[in-house]
Design a protein around this motif. Structure first.
Motif, PDB file in Angstrom:
ATOM      1  N   SER A  78       0.835  -1.207   0.000  1.00 23.65           N
ATOM      2  CA  SER A  78       0.000   0.000   0.000  1.00 23.65           C
ATOM      3  C   SER A  78       0.871   1.258   0.000  1.00 23.65           C
ATOM      4  O   SER A  78       0.366   2.374  -0.129  1.00 23.65           O
ATOM      5  CB  SER A  78      -0.939   0.014   1.210  1.00 23.65           C
ATOM      6  N   LYS A  79       2.205   1.064   0.150  1.00 25.09           N
ATOM      7  CA  LYS A  79       3.144   2.190   0.081  1.00 25.09           C
ATOM      8  C   LYS A  79       4.527   1.637  -0.239  1.00 25.09           C
ATOM      9  O   LYS A  79       4.938   0.620   0.315  1.00 25.09           O
ATOM     10  CB  LYS A  79       3.175   2.948   1.413  1.00 25.09           C
ATOM     11  N   VAL A  80       5.232   2.309  -1.156  1.00 19.83           N
ATOM     12  CA  VAL A  80       6.571   1.874  -1.560  1.00 19.83           C
ATOM     13  C   VAL A  80       7.512   3.072  -1.508  1.00 19.83           C
ATOM     14  O   VAL A  80       7.246   4.099  -2.127  1.00 19.83           O
ATOM     15  CB  VAL A  80       6.561   1.280  -2.990  1.00 19.83           C
ATOM     16  N   GLU A  81       8.600   2.941  -0.755  1.00 17.48           N
ATOM     17  CA  GLU A  81       9.583   4.016  -0.648  1.00 17.48           C
ATOM     18  C   GLU A  81      10.979   3.453  -0.872  1.00 17.48           C
ATOM     19  O   GLU A  81      11.430   2.580  -0.128  1.00 17.48           O
ATOM     20  CB  GLU A  81       9.517   4.681   0.734  1.00 17.48           C
ATOM     21  N   VAL A  82      11.654   3.966  -1.913  1.00 18.73           N
ATOM     22  CA  VAL A  82      13.008   3.511  -2.235  1.00 18.73           C
ATOM     23  C   VAL A  82      14.009   4.498  -1.654  1.00 18.73           C
ATOM     24  O   VAL A  82      13.883   5.708  -1.826  1.00 18.73           O
ATOM     25  CB  VAL A  82      13.198   3.398  -3.760  1.00 18.73           C
ATOM     26  N   LYS A  91      17.839   0.095  -0.634  1.00 20.51           N
ATOM     27  CA  LYS A  91      16.744  -0.583   0.046  1.00 20.51           C
ATOM     28  C   LYS A  91      15.396  -0.009  -0.369  1.00 20.51           C
ATOM     29  O   LYS A  91      15.305   1.130  -0.817  1.00 20.51           O
ATOM     30  CB  LYS A  91      16.903  -0.483   1.567  1.00 20.51           C
ATOM     31  N   VAL A  92      14.360  -0.828  -0.214  1.00 19.47           N
ATOM     32  CA  VAL A  92      12.992  -0.372  -0.469  1.00 19.47           C
ATOM     33  C   VAL A  92      12.139  -0.769   0.736  1.00 19.47           C
ATOM     34  O   VAL A  92      12.187  -1.910   1.200  1.00 19.47           O
ATOM     35  CB  VAL A  92      12.414  -0.970  -1.777  1.00 19.47           C
ATOM     36  N   ALA A  93      11.398   0.215   1.264  1.00 22.00           N
ATOM     37  CA  ALA A  93      10.488  -0.032   2.380  1.00 22.00           C
ATOM     38  C   ALA A  93       9.093  -0.225   1.818  1.00 22.00           C
ATOM     39  O   ALA A  93       8.577   0.636   1.104  1.00 22.00           O
ATOM     40  CB  ALA A  93      10.511   1.136   3.358  1.00 22.00           C
ATOM     41  N   VAL A  94       8.494  -1.356   2.114  1.00 19.49           N
ATOM     42  CA  VAL A  94       7.167  -1.693   1.597  1.00 19.49           C
ATOM     43  C   VAL A  94       6.190  -1.808   2.766  1.00 19.49           C
ATOM     44  O   VAL A  94       6.375  -2.640   3.649  1.00 19.49           O
ATOM     45  CB  VAL A  94       7.190  -3.012   0.797  1.00 19.49           C
ATOM     46  N   THR A  95       5.181  -0.941   2.754  1.00 20.56           N
ATOM     47  CA  THR A  95       4.104  -1.053   3.738  1.00 20.56           C
ATOM     48  C   THR A  95       3.050  -1.956   3.130  1.00 20.56           C
ATOM     49  O   THR A  95       2.513  -1.672   2.062  1.00 20.56           O
ATOM     50  CB  THR A  95       3.493   0.325   4.068  1.00 20.56           C
ATOM     51  N   ARG A  96       2.787  -3.062   3.808  1.00 23.45           N
ATOM     52  CA  ARG A  96       1.886  -4.069   3.255  1.00 23.45           C
ATOM     53  C   ARG A  96       0.696  -4.298   4.173  1.00 23.45           C
ATOM     54  O   ARG A  96       0.791  -4.181   5.395  1.00 23.45           O
ATOM     55  CB  ARG A  96       2.624  -5.391   3.004  1.00 23.45           C
ATOM     56  N   GLU A  97      -0.442  -4.601   3.542  1.00 17.19           N
ATOM     57  CA  GLU A  97      -1.671  -4.799   4.294  1.00 17.19           C
ATOM     58  C   GLU A  97      -1.752  -6.240   4.800  1.00 17.19           C
ATOM     59  O   GLU A  97      -1.552  -7.181   4.046  1.00 17.19           O
ATOM     60  CB  GLU A  97      -2.880  -4.458   3.426  1.00 17.19           C
ATOM     61  N   ILE A  98      -2.025  -6.355   6.109  1.00 17.82           N
ATOM     62  CA  ILE A  98      -2.189  -7.665   6.727  1.00 17.82           C
ATOM     63  C   ILE A  98      -3.504  -7.674   7.494  1.00 17.82           C
ATOM     64  O   ILE A  98      -4.173  -6.639   7.620  1.00 17.82           O
ATOM     65  CB  ILE A  98      -1.007  -8.000   7.665  1.00 17.82           C
ATOM     66  N   ASP A  99      -3.880  -8.830   8.017  1.00 20.29           N
ATOM     67  CA  ASP A  99      -5.172  -8.949   8.704  1.00 20.29           C
ATOM     68  C   ASP A  99      -5.303  -7.980   9.876  1.00 20.29           C
ATOM     69  O   ASP A  99      -6.361  -7.422  10.113  1.00 20.29           O
ATOM     70  CB  ASP A  99      -5.364 -10.385   9.214  1.00 20.29           C
ATOM     71  N   GLY A 100      -4.196  -7.757  10.592  1.00 19.90           N
ATOM     72  CA  GLY A 100      -4.269  -6.900  11.781  1.00 19.90           C
ATOM     73  C   GLY A 100      -4.049  -5.431  11.511  1.00 19.90           C
ATOM     74  O   GLY A 100      -4.050  -4.630  12.435  1.00 19.90           O
ATOM     75  N   GLY A 101      -3.808  -5.044  10.243  1.00 20.33           N
ATOM     76  CA  GLY A 101      -3.573  -3.636   9.918  1.00 20.33           C
ATOM     77  C   GLY A 101      -2.523  -3.491   8.844  1.00 20.33           C
ATOM     78  O   GLY A 101      -2.726  -3.897   7.708  1.00 20.33           O
ATOM     79  N   ALA A 102      -1.355  -2.908   9.218  1.00 23.79           N
ATOM     80  CA  ALA A 102      -0.290  -2.694   8.245  1.00 23.79           C
ATOM     81  C   ALA A 102       1.050  -3.116   8.816  1.00 23.79           C
ATOM     82  O   ALA A 102       1.301  -3.010  10.027  1.00 23.79           O
ATOM     83  CB  ALA A 102      -0.244  -1.231   7.825  1.00 23.79           C
TER      84      ALA A 102
END
Length: 249
Positions: A144-148, A152-163
């Motif tokens: 849901s968000k990608v920052e290079v 390195k690349v930081a990936v915010t990913r959606e999971i059952d409990g939130g992010a």
């Protein structure tokens, strides 16, 4: 930084899908085809990375029939620099697609590979994960968000409990979720320019990949039509119907 984006040709999401009379598959005759919506999000994210000065080149790749060039031209009109079509008329499994993409990754050596998390036709949600396993790259799924930043690349990913945010060392694989961005529309000038951008056509044999499948489709059926609901006059009548007609209590 080179970004490789995989796109898939699918039945347009506005089209009501019909099954062939012999139940051998989905009827694609005279059906409007489009780029998979999650792949549109992947292309948009790559274009945004280029606009930020992070990406220097965007290569889009599709695996499918000759007509898939239409979706590649759409991606080129949206901002990709060049395209690759791995031409195959077969109905490929997720693993076969992942193997072909692995061969393209080996050939192109991208720093970042972006895919839609799933295709709306097969709905498997497998190719990105399989490609990560084959390449040995780190993976950030349902992004849901990608920052290079640097290597390195930081990936915010959606999971059952939130992010959840994961940090991946480049090169890496990212699969896109709906909330990552809102894809743009291609302008007419860019559509015209896309016709002149390079599009390379390859074959599985040229890439040295076998696409033989161990799966066989036995039958395809449309889901059963739901019966109309009814109104009841009292709770007692509702309980009676749930007990004697629906037999759920």
């Amino acid at each position: 930084m080179k970004v490789l984006v995989a796109v898939k040709r699918v039945v347009d999401y506005n089209v009501k899908v019909r099954v062939k009379a012999d139940n051998s598959g989905v009827d694609l005759a005279n059906v409007k085809m489009s780029m998979n919506p999650f792949c549109e999000i992947a292309v948009e994210e790559a274009v945004r990375l280029k606009e930020k000065g992070v990406a220097t080149e965007i290569v889009v790749v599709s695996i499918g029939p000759t007509t898939a060039q239409e979706q590649l031209r759409t991606a080129l009109a949206l901002g990709a620099d060049r395209a690759i079509l791995v031409e195959s008329a077969e109905e490929l499994t997720s693993l076969a697609v992942a193997k072909l993409l692995k061969a393209v990754v080996d050939k192109e050596q991208p720093t970042l590979v972006i895919l839609g998390k799933q295709a709306i036709d097969s709905d498997n949600n497998q190719t990105g994960q399989m490609l990560a396993a084959l390449t040995g790259y780190g993976q950030g799924t349902f992004a849901s968000k990608v920052e290079v930043s640097g290597d390195k690349v930081a990936v915010t990913r959606e999971i059952d409990g939130g992010a959840q945010t994961v940090s991946l060392k480049l090169p890496a694989i990212v699969t896109t979720d709906l909330r990552l961005n809102e894809p743009r529309y291609a302008s007419l000038p860019n559509i015209m320019k896309a016709k002149k951008k390079p599009l390379e056509v390859l074959t599985p044999d040229a890439l040295g990949v076998s696409t033989a499948s161990t799966n066989k489709t036995l039958k395809v059926e449309a889901p059963a039509a739901r019966s109309a609901g009814i109104k009841v006059k009292s709770v007692a009548e509702l309980v009676e119907k749930l007990k004697n007609e629906a037999k759920v209590i």
